[in-house]
Design a protein around this motif. Sequence first.
Motif, PDB file in Angstrom:
ATOM      1  N   PHE A 133       0.852  -1.191   0.000  1.00 45.38           N
ATOM      2  CA  PHE A 133       0.000   0.000   0.000  1.00 45.38           C
ATOM      3  C   PHE A 133       0.887   1.239   0.000  1.00 45.38           C
ATOM      4  N   LEU A 134       0.445   2.263  -0.694  1.00 44.07           N
ATOM      5  CA  LEU A 134       1.084   3.573  -0.609  1.00 44.07           C
ATOM      6  C   LEU A 134       0.037   4.555  -0.108  1.00 44.07           C
ATOM      7  N   ILE A 135       0.382   5.289   0.939  1.00 37.73           N
ATOM      8  CA  ILE A 135      -0.574   6.231   1.515  1.00 37.73           C
ATOM      9  C   ILE A 135       0.052   7.619   1.614  1.00 37.73           C
ATOM     10  N   ASN A 136      -0.811   8.610   1.764  1.00 39.70           N
ATOM     11  CA  ASN A 136      -0.376   9.960   2.112  1.00 39.70           C
ATOM     12  C   ASN A 136      -0.376  10.017   3.639  1.00 39.70           C
ATOM     13  N   LYS A 137       0.805  10.097   4.234  1.00 37.38           N
ATOM     14  CA  LYS A 137       0.894  10.024   5.697  1.00 37.38           C
ATOM     15  C   LYS A 137       0.295  11.232   6.396  1.00 37.38           C
ATOM     16  N   GLN A 138      -0.121  12.239   5.615  1.00 32.95           N
ATOM     17  CA  GLN A 138      -0.817  13.393   6.186  1.00 32.95           C
ATOM     18  C   GLN A 138      -2.339  13.236   6.127  1.00 32.95           C
ATOM     19  N   ASN A 139      -2.799  12.154   5.509  1.00 32.45           N
ATOM     20  CA  ASN A 139      -4.234  11.901   5.369  1.00 32.45           C
ATOM     21  C   ASN A 139      -4.773  11.324   6.685  1.00 32.45           C
ATOM     22  N   PRO A 140      -5.648  12.036   7.390  1.00 27.63           N
ATOM     23  CA  PRO A 140      -6.121  11.569   8.698  1.00 27.63           C
ATOM     24  C   PRO A 140      -6.885  10.249   8.653  1.00 27.63           C
ATOM     25  N   LYS A 141      -7.425   9.889   7.487  1.00 23.50           N
ATOM     26  CA  LYS A 141      -8.193   8.643   7.399  1.00 23.50           C
ATOM     27  C   LYS A 141      -7.313   7.400   7.520  1.00 23.50           C
ATOM     28  N   VAL A 142      -6.037   7.523   7.168  1.00 23.16           N
ATOM     29  CA  VAL A 142      -5.159   6.345   7.190  1.00 23.16           C
ATOM     30  C   VAL A 142      -3.905   6.558   8.034  1.00 23.16           C
ATOM     31  N   LYS A 143      -3.719   7.753   8.555  1.00 22.65           N
ATOM     32  CA  LYS A 143      -2.526   8.061   9.336  1.00 22.65           C
ATOM     33  C   LYS A 143      -2.467   7.190  10.591  1.00 22.65           C
ATOM     34  N   GLY A 144      -1.329   6.528  10.777  1.00 24.55           N
ATOM     35  CA  GLY A 144      -1.097   5.750  11.991  1.00 24.55           C
ATOM     36  C   GLY A 144      -1.870   4.455  12.090  1.00 24.55           C
ATOM     37  N   LEU A 145      -2.375   3.940  10.972  1.00 29.11           N
ATOM     38  CA  LEU A 145      -3.164   2.702  11.034  1.00 29.11           C
ATOM     39  C   LEU A 145      -2.303   1.449  11.170  1.00 29.11           C
ATOM     40  N   GLY A 146      -1.026   1.555  10.934  1.00 26.43           N
ATOM     41  CA  GLY A 146      -0.157   0.384  11.072  1.00 26.43           C
ATOM     42  C   GLY A 146      -0.149  -0.477   9.825  1.00 26.43           C
ATOM     43  N   THR A 147      -0.055  -1.791  10.004  1.00 24.94           N
ATOM     44  CA  THR A 147       0.108  -2.682   8.854  1.00 24.94           C
ATOM     45  C   THR A 147      -1.012  -3.711   8.712  1.00 24.94           C
ATOM     46  N   LYS A 148      -1.931  -3.771   9.656  1.00 19.50           N
ATOM     47  CA  LYS A 148      -2.984  -4.784   9.577  1.00 19.50           C
ATOM     48  C   LYS A 148      -3.950  -4.462   8.441  1.00 19.50           C
ATOM     49  N   LEU A 149      -4.175  -5.446   7.582  1.00 21.67           N
ATOM     50  CA  LEU A 149      -5.067  -5.268   6.441  1.00 21.67           C
ATOM     51  C   LEU A 149      -6.466  -4.862   6.900  1.00 21.67           C
ATOM     52  N   HIS A 209       7.760   1.377  -3.778  1.00 22.84           N
ATOM     53  CA  HIS A 209       8.986   1.775  -3.092  1.00 22.84           C
ATOM     54  C   HIS A 209       9.679   2.912  -3.849  1.00 22.84           C
ATOM     55  N   LEU A 210       9.748   2.778  -5.164  1.00 20.14           N
ATOM     56  CA  LEU A 210      10.345   3.829  -5.987  1.00 20.14           C
ATOM     57  C   LEU A 210       9.597   5.150  -5.817  1.00 20.14           C
ATOM     58  N   PHE A 211       8.268   5.077  -5.833  1.00 23.01           N
ATOM     59  CA  PHE A 211       7.456   6.292  -5.739  1.00 23.01           C
ATOM     60  C   PHE A 211       7.582   6.927  -4.358  1.00 23.01           C
ATOM     61  N   ALA A 212       7.657   6.092  -3.315  1.00 20.24           N
ATOM     62  CA  ALA A 212       7.806   6.611  -1.954  1.00 20.24           C
ATOM     63  C   ALA A 212       9.144   7.316  -1.779  1.00 20.24           C
ATOM     64  N   LEU A 213      10.192   6.756  -2.355  1.00 16.41           N
ATOM     65  CA  LEU A 213      11.507   7.387  -2.267  1.00 16.41           C
ATOM     66  C   LEU A 213      11.537   8.723  -3.003  1.00 16.41           C
ATOM     67  N   ALA A 214      10.769   8.807  -4.086  1.00 12.20           N
ATOM     68  CA  ALA A 214      10.736  10.053  -4.863  1.00 12.20           C
ATOM     69  C   ALA A 214       9.896  11.135  -4.181  1.00 12.20           C
ATOM     70  N   ASN A 215       9.033  10.733  -3.229  1.00 13.31           N
ATOM     71  CA  ASN A 215       8.146  11.693  -2.562  1.00 13.31           C
ATOM     72  C   ASN A 215       8.175  11.494  -1.047  1.00 13.31           C
ATOM     73  N   PRO A 216       9.345  11.660  -0.441  1.00 16.49           N
ATOM     74  CA  PRO A 216       9.489  11.353   0.993  1.00 16.49           C
ATOM     75  C   PRO A 216       8.693  12.267   1.917  1.00 16.49           C
ATOM     76  N   ASP A 217       8.311  13.447   1.439  1.00 20.69           N
ATOM     77  CA  ASP A 217       7.617  14.407   2.305  1.00 20.69           C
ATOM     78  C   ASP A 217       6.218  13.938   2.700  1.00 20.69           C
ATOM     79  N   TRP A 218       5.579  13.188   1.788  1.00 18.65           N
ATOM     80  CA  TRP A 218       4.199  12.806   2.089  1.00 18.65           C
ATOM     81  C   TRP A 218       3.889  11.326   1.887  1.00 18.65           C
ATOM     82  N   ALA A 219       4.672  10.630   1.059  1.00 17.93           N
ATOM     83  CA  ALA A 219       4.340   9.243   0.711  1.00 17.93           C
ATOM     84  C   ALA A 219       4.947   8.253   1.700  1.00 17.93           C
ATOM     85  N   GLN A 220       4.178   7.234   2.041  1.00 14.21           N
ATOM     86  CA  GLN A 220       4.641   6.177   2.937  1.00 14.21           C
ATOM     87  C   GLN A 220       4.177   4.825   2.398  1.00 14.21           C
TER      88      GLN A 220
END
Length: 277
Positions: A133-149, A209-220
């Motif tokens: 999964f790739l998320i926007n770590k600033q998005n409150p709907k998914v921020k801090g949800l961890g790894t459980k599907l 992984h490539l996309f997350a590395l290219a956008n470290p400010d927001w992508a996780q």
Amino acid sequence: MVSVRLSAVKKISCALALGSALFAAATSAQAADNFWQAIQQKGVLRCGAAPAAPYVMRDPKTQQYSGYFAELCRDFGENVLKVKVQFVDASWDTLVAGLQSDKWDLAMALNQTPERALAIGFSTPAQDYQISFLINKQNPKVKGLGTKLADYDKPEVTFAVMSGTAQDKALSASIKKGKIMRLPGNDESRLALMARRADVLVDASDTNHLFALANPDWAQEIMPAPALAKQGVSFGLPRAVSEADVEVLNIYLTQRRATGDIDRLVNQASAQANAAK
């Protein structure tokens, strides 16, 4: 008298044929048991190369190969076998056939599948292919949800995925409550995440992984548990190679993976791929 002589000749012919067959089988077995030794005698390790970042990359100007599988093949040949390494141009459609027809000694970055295992052998995985999964770590709907599907499978969460892909199939089988936004391509699914029309981008882990590395400010990147799909990414070898010879490569890969060397090579190749873009 004539029939007796003919019978004797036939027996001798059969014996010679059987002897030839046994000799050929013994020679073939000996060759299979001395795979690396034969390569050392030739002085070159041939690596079948089908470009796909970050596994295998080819510079269009210099035609030089890089990527973490290319680096592993180069290091194994030069520092373990003590031979030159030759990269042989291939495509994903010909990697398996090239091993079978002796066009190269190793095929780089093949996903382990039962169908391929009927035709070739595999090393232990250098890395694992997984849908992430790739998320926007600033998005409150998914921020801090961890790894459980299950934590992401909620009615308010929208998943973006390329329509008709393996990722789409795996996601559709696992997500029961969340919304699935099926889009025609990578660009559309990434734009949906960036515009927050989707909360989770579902793709192959190497691509994310490539996309997350290219956008470290927001992508996780998130590796969901349980895994949506997981396969080993390995070197392919001719099926006749002995277990003892396969073990040489397995020990090499296991040690490099355990020390984090392969992870460092992956990050290096990913950064190189992003810089090229």
